[in-house]
Design an enzyme around this catalytic site. Sequence first.
Site, PDB file in Angstrom:
ATOM      1  N   HIS A 190       2.212   1.590   3.561  1.00 43.42           N
ATOM      2  CA  HIS A 190       3.299   0.677   3.908  1.00 43.42           C
ATOM      3  C   HIS A 190       4.596   1.042   3.186  1.00 43.42           C
ATOM      4  CE1 HIS A 190      -0.066  -1.959   5.314  1.00 43.42           C
ATOM      5  NE2 HIS A 190       0.814  -2.197   6.267  1.00 43.42           N
ATOM      6  N   SER A 238       0.850  -1.189   0.000  1.00 40.90           N
ATOM      7  CA  SER A 238       0.000   0.000   0.000  1.00 40.90           C
ATOM      8  C   SER A 238       0.879   1.230   0.000  1.00 40.90           C
ATOM      9  CB  SER A 238      -0.912   0.019   1.233  1.00 40.90           C
ATOM     10  OG  SER A 238      -0.191   0.439   2.396  1.00 40.90           O
TER      11      SER A 238
END
Length: 390
Positions: A185, A182
């Site tokens: 992340h 993501s």
Amino acid sequence: MSILITGADGYLGWPATLRIADRTDDRVILVDNFGRREWVEEVGATSATPVSSIDRRLDAAREVHGLSNLSFVKGDLVEKSFVDELLVVHEPDVVVHTAAQPSAPYSQINGERANYTQHNNMQATRNLLWGLEEHDLTNTHFIETTTTGVYGAPEFPIPEGGATMENQGEADDVPFPAMAGSWYHLTKSHDAANLRLAHQQFDIPISDVRTAIVYGTETAETREDDRLKTRFDFDYYFGTVGHRFCAQAVAGYPVTVYGKGEQRKPFISLEDAVEGLAQVALEDPDDRPEGLTVYNQVTRAISIVEIAETIADVGSEFDLDVAVKHFENPRDEDETHKMEIENDRYADLIGGQNQTFEEGVRDIFETLTRYDDTIESYEDRFLPSVLVDE
């Protein structure tokens, strides 16, 4: 001596602040801009537990725990001038950096929020690291909560930090490649790389605490007074899978498992995560590992179906009739992935797991059943479409 804790108003930052302050006579400086409160409100959600103002929290910390070594500074770490002043005035011996926009789903909403997440998270970290260098504070121990999400979900056991790469008969230890899934992340993957670079260039002692999915509502310190409670998010954007499942159960809905649900994710209780940060922050400099140390802040990997079944079992203790229902998986994922993740360094740090998942779920239900009206009022923020459409 002084300890600076960023994101000190947050879910993890606040209880970590209480534990650290309780174990030291050093001045503990809390820093936050209350972004988490604003982001949750922005997506139309709320914390299940009422979150006291920072002033009420500090008053309670002094009255209940006798913590007279706390002081709070409001400010945005993205602003370099603020960070510079913060470091010059307080000259911290330790920085515990928990501040970030922490939600992967929030970072995926649109390009604006992806850009915001990456700018906010990485700029704050860079400002702190460069600030330590530019103000002759390179002996300061810098601790950041990154995430186990930087590893992705490889088929091999995940190491605690680096990896060994082999090519044409030669081998060397290298940083684990960024395999984040993501935009959020990936900010932590970049942070991990910047932490390594800051250590190489500035010789700052670094602890990269790669935090798993945190569950739970209480620590030993927050139990003592409702004003000390940390926040508990249960919506799609800021609530983790276990928290959303518990909210479904409290609201009278079945717990939803997509597909087989046998894929495992790394988890850690709030109690164990707080203990780890306190241990790292208060470690004697003479005893601490030299250079850059990576900790996998995780106690065990748990499958989605085990999470659901544990919630159903514990829910019966609270007179909740919790069903577990499986639905066709709309996601492209391996429903049987058996994640393995090494955590020996972290387990040694905290002395092994101090709270089991079952105990953490019991904590959650004890809290959420007090605030079931809030859960039910915001059920549109956490119910999956498979339940809404039924």
